[in-house]
Write a protein that holds these residues in place. Structure first.
Motif, PDB file in Angstrom:
ATOM      1  N   ALA A  91      -1.145  -9.318   8.039  1.00  0.00           N
ATOM      2  CA  ALA A  91      -0.193  -8.621   7.181  1.00  0.00           C
ATOM      3  C   ALA A  91      -0.891  -7.984   5.982  1.00  0.00           C
ATOM      4  N   ILE A  92      -1.844  -8.690   5.385  1.00  0.00           N
ATOM      5  CA  ILE A  92      -2.552  -8.155   4.223  1.00  0.00           C
ATOM      6  C   ILE A  92      -3.421  -6.964   4.623  1.00  0.00           C
ATOM      7  N   VAL A  93      -4.194  -7.109   5.687  1.00  0.00           N
ATOM      8  CA  VAL A  93      -5.074  -6.024   6.129  1.00  0.00           C
ATOM      9  C   VAL A  93      -4.243  -4.833   6.606  1.00  0.00           C
ATOM     10  N   GLY A  94      -3.189  -5.104   7.358  1.00  0.00           N
ATOM     11  CA  GLY A  94      -2.325  -4.029   7.830  1.00  0.00           C
ATOM     12  C   GLY A  94      -1.615  -3.330   6.687  1.00  0.00           C
ATOM     13  N   GLY A  95      -1.178  -4.092   5.705  1.00  0.00           N
ATOM     14  CA  GLY A  95      -0.527  -3.501   4.540  1.00  0.00           C
ATOM     15  C   GLY A  95      -1.476  -2.612   3.760  1.00  0.00           C
ATOM     16  N   TYR A  96      -2.711  -3.058   3.606  1.00  0.00           N
ATOM     17  CA  TYR A  96      -3.697  -2.236   2.900  1.00  0.00           C
ATOM     18  C   TYR A  96      -3.991  -0.959   3.697  1.00  0.00           C
ATOM     19  N   GLY A  97      -4.134  -1.093   4.999  1.00  0.00           N
ATOM     20  CA  GLY A  97      -4.363   0.081   5.840  1.00  0.00           C
ATOM     21  C   GLY A  97      -3.212   1.064   5.761  1.00  0.00           C
ATOM     22  N   PHE A  98      -1.983   0.551   5.758  1.00  0.00           N
ATOM     23  CA  PHE A  98      -0.816   1.413   5.627  1.00  0.00           C
ATOM     24  C   PHE A  98      -0.820   2.121   4.277  1.00  0.00           C
ATOM     25  N   PHE A  99      -1.165   1.384   3.216  1.00  0.00           N
ATOM     26  CA  PHE A  99      -1.242   1.985   1.882  1.00  0.00           C
ATOM     27  C   PHE A  99      -2.255   3.127   1.842  1.00  0.00           C
ATOM     28  N   VAL A 100      -3.444   2.907   2.410  1.00  0.00           N
ATOM     29  CA  VAL A 100      -4.479   3.950   2.431  1.00  0.00           C
ATOM     30  C   VAL A 100      -4.006   5.145   3.248  1.00  0.00           C
ATOM     31  N   TRP A 101      -3.368   4.898   4.376  1.00  0.00           N
ATOM     32  CA  TRP A 101      -2.859   5.969   5.222  1.00  0.00           C
ATOM     33  C   TRP A 101      -1.826   6.810   4.470  1.00  0.00           C
ATOM     34  N   MET A 102      -0.885   6.150   3.786  1.00  0.00           N
ATOM     35  CA  MET A 102       0.122   6.883   3.023  1.00  0.00           C
ATOM     36  C   MET A 102      -0.513   7.632   1.850  1.00  0.00           C
ATOM     37  N   TYR A 103      -1.496   7.020   1.217  1.00  0.00           N
ATOM     38  CA  TYR A 103      -2.200   7.683   0.115  1.00  0.00           C
ATOM     39  C   TYR A 103      -2.844   8.975   0.606  1.00  0.00           C
ATOM     40  N   GLN A 104      -3.511   8.886   1.738  1.00  0.00           N
ATOM     41  CA  GLN A 104      -4.162  10.067   2.308  1.00  0.00           C
ATOM     42  C   GLN A 104      -3.131  11.110   2.732  1.00  0.00           C
ATOM     43  N   LEU A 105      -2.002  10.673   3.250  1.00  0.00           N
ATOM     44  CA  LEU A 105      -0.960  11.590   3.686  1.00  0.00           C
ATOM     45  C   LEU A 105      -0.404  12.395   2.513  1.00  0.00           C
ATOM     46  N   PHE A 106      -0.178  11.740   1.384  1.00  0.00           N
ATOM     47  CA  PHE A 106       0.433  12.412   0.238  1.00  0.00           C
ATOM     48  C   PHE A 106      -0.578  13.170  -0.640  1.00  0.00           C
ATOM     49  N   THR A 107      -1.820  12.697  -0.704  1.00  0.00           N
ATOM     50  CA  THR A 107      -2.790  13.342  -1.588  1.00  0.00           C
ATOM     51  C   THR A 107      -3.752  14.253  -0.831  1.00  0.00           C
TER      52      THR A 107
END
Length: 53
Positions: free
Chosen positions: A31-47
């Protein structure tokens, strides 16, 4: 007033230990690793950029 708690048996303690090590810890790690990966993915998507570091 009786504040005594029931003392867990060795079997109950072993069962709790195995639950924590075999079930809870791996789920929490994924959950922690997946959550961090999701955060990075969303960060890249928006920025449109990669985080540095």
């Amino acid at each position: 007033m009786d504040n005594s708690q029931p003392v867990p048996t060795k079997t109950q303690e072993l069962r709790a230990f195995f639950f924590l090590t075999v079930v809870a810890a791996p789920i929490l790690a994924v959950a922690i690793v997946g959550g961090y990966g999701f955060f990075v993915w969303m960060y890249q998507l928006f920025t449109g950029s990669l985080p540095t570091g």
